[in-house]
Design a protein around this motif. Structure first.
Motif, PDB file in Angstrom:
ATOM      1  N   TYR A  64       0.743  -1.254  -0.036  1.00  0.00           N
ATOM      2  CA  TYR A  64       0.296  -0.273  -0.122  1.00  0.00           C
ATOM      3  C   TYR A  64       1.117   1.331  -0.004  1.00  0.00           C
ATOM      4  O   TYR A  64       0.492   2.110  -0.565  1.00  0.00           O
ATOM      5  CB  TYR A  64      -0.731  -0.383   1.638  1.00  0.00           C
ATOM      6  N   PHE A  65       2.178   1.311   0.575  1.00  0.00           N
ATOM      7  CA  PHE A  65       3.147   2.303   1.042  1.00  0.00           C
ATOM      8  C   PHE A  65       3.830   2.494  -0.898  1.00  0.00           C
ATOM      9  O   PHE A  65       3.356   4.126  -0.998  1.00  0.00           O
ATOM     10  CB  PHE A  65       4.242   2.115   1.733  1.00  0.00           C
ATOM     11  N   GLU A  66       3.641   1.231  -0.879  1.00  0.00           N
ATOM     12  CA  GLU A  66       4.439   2.047  -2.394  1.00  0.00           C
ATOM     13  C   GLU A  66       3.470   2.236  -3.924  1.00  0.00           C
ATOM     14  O   GLU A  66       3.877   2.962  -4.681  1.00  0.00           O
ATOM     15  CB  GLU A  66       4.933  -0.121  -3.118  1.00  0.00           C
ATOM     16  N   GLN A  67       2.018   1.961  -3.720  1.00  0.00           N
ATOM     17  CA  GLN A  67       1.069   2.076  -4.456  1.00  0.00           C
ATOM     18  C   GLN A  67       0.804   4.201  -4.404  1.00  0.00           C
ATOM     19  O   GLN A  67       0.489   4.531  -5.311  1.00  0.00           O
ATOM     20  CB  GLN A  67      -0.190   0.784  -3.867  1.00  0.00           C
ATOM     21  N   TRP A  68       0.933   3.988  -2.712  1.00  0.00           N
ATOM     22  CA  TRP A  68       0.652   5.267  -2.788  1.00  0.00           C
ATOM     23  C   TRP A  68       1.546   6.720  -3.348  1.00  0.00           C
ATOM     24  O   TRP A  68       1.128   7.626  -3.625  1.00  0.00           O
ATOM     25  CB  TRP A  68       0.378   5.383  -1.042  1.00  0.00           C
ATOM     26  N   TYR A  69       3.268   6.322  -3.150  1.00  0.00           N
ATOM     27  CA  TYR A  69       3.457   6.576  -3.272  1.00  0.00           C
ATOM     28  C   TYR A  69       3.476   7.096  -4.923  1.00  0.00           C
ATOM     29  O   TYR A  69       4.139   8.298  -5.374  1.00  0.00           O
ATOM     30  CB  TYR A  69       5.104   5.939  -3.168  1.00  0.00           C
ATOM     31  N   LYS A  70       3.598   6.226  -5.876  1.00  0.00           N
ATOM     32  CA  LYS A  70       3.393   6.385  -6.883  1.00  0.00           C
ATOM     33  C   LYS A  70       2.175   7.158  -7.511  1.00  0.00           C
ATOM     34  O   LYS A  70       2.689   7.393  -8.468  1.00  0.00           O
ATOM     35  CB  LYS A  70       3.241   4.803  -7.568  1.00  0.00           C
ATOM     36  N   GLU A  74       5.198  10.215  -6.493  1.00  0.00           N
ATOM     37  CA  GLU A  74       6.318  10.301  -7.791  1.00  0.00           C
ATOM     38  C   GLU A  74       5.885  11.093  -8.892  1.00  0.00           C
ATOM     39  O   GLU A  74       7.170  11.825  -8.760  1.00  0.00           O
ATOM     40  CB  GLU A  74       5.873   8.575  -8.509  1.00  0.00           C
ATOM     41  N   PRO A  75       4.349  11.325  -9.325  1.00  0.00           N
ATOM     42  CA  PRO A  75       4.212  12.667 -10.648  1.00  0.00           C
ATOM     43  C   PRO A  75       5.056  13.887  -9.728  1.00  0.00           C
ATOM     44  O   PRO A  75       5.548  14.634 -10.882  1.00  0.00           O
ATOM     45  CB  PRO A  75       3.019  11.969 -10.620  1.00  0.00           C
ATOM     46  N   HIS A  76       4.854  14.446  -8.820  1.00  0.00           N
ATOM     47  CA  HIS A  76       5.140  15.567  -8.674  1.00  0.00           C
ATOM     48  C   HIS A  76       6.917  15.535  -7.862  1.00  0.00           C
ATOM     49  O   HIS A  76       6.494  17.189  -7.060  1.00  0.00           O
ATOM     50  CB  HIS A  76       3.831  15.934  -6.963  1.00  0.00           C
ATOM     51  N   ASN A  80      15.896  13.783  -6.504  1.00  0.00           N
ATOM     52  CA  ASN A  80      16.231  13.104  -5.341  1.00  0.00           C
ATOM     53  C   ASN A  80      15.672  13.054  -4.187  1.00  0.00           C
ATOM     54  O   ASN A  80      15.387  12.274  -4.175  1.00  0.00           O
ATOM     55  CB  ASN A  80      17.419  14.796  -5.265  1.00  0.00           C
ATOM     56  N   SER A  81      14.084  13.376  -4.903  1.00  0.00           N
ATOM     57  CA  SER A  81      13.063  13.176  -3.494  1.00  0.00           C
ATOM     58  C   SER A  81      13.160  12.001  -3.768  1.00  0.00           C
ATOM     59  O   SER A  81      12.956  11.007  -3.018  1.00  0.00           O
ATOM     60  CB  SER A  81      12.157  14.177  -3.664  1.00  0.00           C
ATOM     61  N   LYS A  82      12.562  11.799  -5.497  1.00  0.00           N
ATOM     62  CA  LYS A  82      11.961  10.365  -5.324  1.00  0.00           C
ATOM     63  C   LYS A  82      12.583   8.969  -4.737  1.00  0.00           C
ATOM     64  O   LYS A  82      12.796   7.705  -4.418  1.00  0.00           O
ATOM     65  CB  LYS A  82      11.413  10.136  -7.526  1.00  0.00           C
ATOM     66  N   ASN A  83      14.019   9.401  -4.848  1.00  0.00           N
ATOM     67  CA  ASN A  83      15.756   8.711  -4.702  1.00  0.00           C
ATOM     68  C   ASN A  83      15.102   8.182  -3.140  1.00  0.00           C
ATOM     69  O   ASN A  83      15.484   7.040  -2.408  1.00  0.00           O
ATOM     70  CB  ASN A  83      16.714   9.256  -5.049  1.00  0.00           C
TER      71      ASN A  83
END
Length: 361
Positions: A64-70, A74-76, A80-83
């Motif tokens: 859920y955490f990974e899907q929430w991030y994506k 992620e699009p915004h 560096n923040s994505k990493n």
């Protein structure tokens, strides 16, 4: 609607309901020693249904955490923040493994923070906790859970891992500025960038992104409204946050020195090809100038000039609100958190001054 049945000496509860589209759903649980226990389970389930909780949904928290991030982050985000998020997703997967979202409570999560904090500094723990907290709020909004297990959690971290913020004293900053100013020439771009950082406190990518139309020579200001991507070579990018867009007042000496770079004053001020390791080239130049100025700061790098700028302004009695705006922070609390070390140091000096003045009463 709940039904109960006894099988092999144990009770089972089954709750049935229809969703907004009229589709029938059922959820059951067996193994209760008594019918009363089965009824209690069914009552709690029906209570959650009444609150709009999606009782059929109970994803693995790490998934859920990974899907929430994506979906929501992620699009915004800049690269560096994505990493940072990607690294934290790995941490969540490693610690929480296949644990379901609904089974996590506050004590379990507090233990996670305690365990993680043993080997990590305050900033690392704070970032991870903030990301998980936002994710949990999303799960609440989705109706998957009814309680925020991140609420009231106490921070735990390894203080010995805290990074000491390097900065220059007033005398050292003056010596560095002179050494750099004495070595200016149009083919020595790093020197100009270092000088801009000393006088503005701007970030490396913000300085690289400056164009001549960002400078108002009459008003003596520099406008920060974009950055230059020196990592992935995508050209101009937005600033770190919307609050990072700002106008900085500077002195005439700096502006006159920048005029040496381009007679036409069009396009980018620092018109360089940001090949790999260009930031390393600038940092090497900074180390050279520090050495020439007789300054020994082993951990000092380009971003330390931003810290030095803040330390200098504080030493000159500049208001924290003005410093916060100059740095492009969203509010003063961010500034006070990041530069708490400086603020405490100058507070002690102020307290000593106040005490000496009171002694004269």
């Amino acid at each position: 609607m709940a039904n109960f049945m006894k099988r092999n000496g144990k009770w089972q509860a089954r709750v049935s309901w229809r969703d907004a589209n009229g589709k029938l759903h059922q959820k059951s649980k067996a193994g209760f020693a008594t019918k009363a226990q089965a009824k209690l389970y069914a009552a709690e389930l029906e209570s959650e249904l009444g609150k709009g909780v999606d009782v059929s949904a109970d994803p693995v928290f790490a998934d859920y955490f990974e899907q929430w991030y994506k979906t929501y982050r992620e699009p915004h985000l800049a690269e560096n923040s994505k990493n940072q998020y990607t690294a934290n997703i790995k941490i969540v997967k490693l610690y929480f493994n296949q644990i379901k979202l609904k089974s996590i409570n506050r004590s379990f999560y507090q233990q996670f923070i305690n365990d993680f904090g043993k080997a990590h500094a305050y900033g690392t723990v704070k970032r991870l906790h903030a990301q998980i907290k936002s994710c949990v709020k999303s799960a609440l909004a989705d109706g998957i859970i009814t309680k925020d297990f991140t609420y009231g959690i106490k921070s735990s971290y390894n203080n010995s891992l805290a990074r000491h913020v390097e900065y220059l004293s007033i005398d050292e900053l003056k010596r560095l500025a002179k050494v750099v100013s004495d070595d200016l020439s149009p083919d020595n771009i790093p020197a100009y960038m270092i000088l801009v950082a000393i006088y503005t406190g701007a970030r490396f990518s913000e300085i690289l992104g400056l164009t001549w139309d960002d400078i108002d020579f009459d008003a003596k200001t520099i406008r920060i409204n974009k950055t230059w991507d020196y990592h992935n070579h995508q050209g101009f990018l937005p600033t770190k946050t919307p609050h990072s867009v700002r106008t900085i007042r500077v002195n005439s000496a700096l502006l006159n020195e920048l005029k040496q770079l381009d007679n036409n004053h069009t396009g980018r001020i620092f018109e360089v090809v940001t090949a790999p390791y260009f930031n390393e080239k600038v940092n090497n130049a900074l180390k050279h100038y520090l050495s020439v100025a007789g300054i020994n700061k082993k951990g000092f790098h380009f971003h330390s000039l931003r810290h030095s700028h803040v330390a200098y302004l504080l030493s000159q009695g500049v208001d924290l609100y003005a410093i916060s705006k100059r740095l492009g922070h969203a509010n003063m609390s961010i500034t006070s958190n990041v530069y708490a070390y400086f603020i405490d140091e100058y507070k002690r000096k102020s307290d000593n001054l106040i005490e000496s003045k009171l002694d004269k009463l």
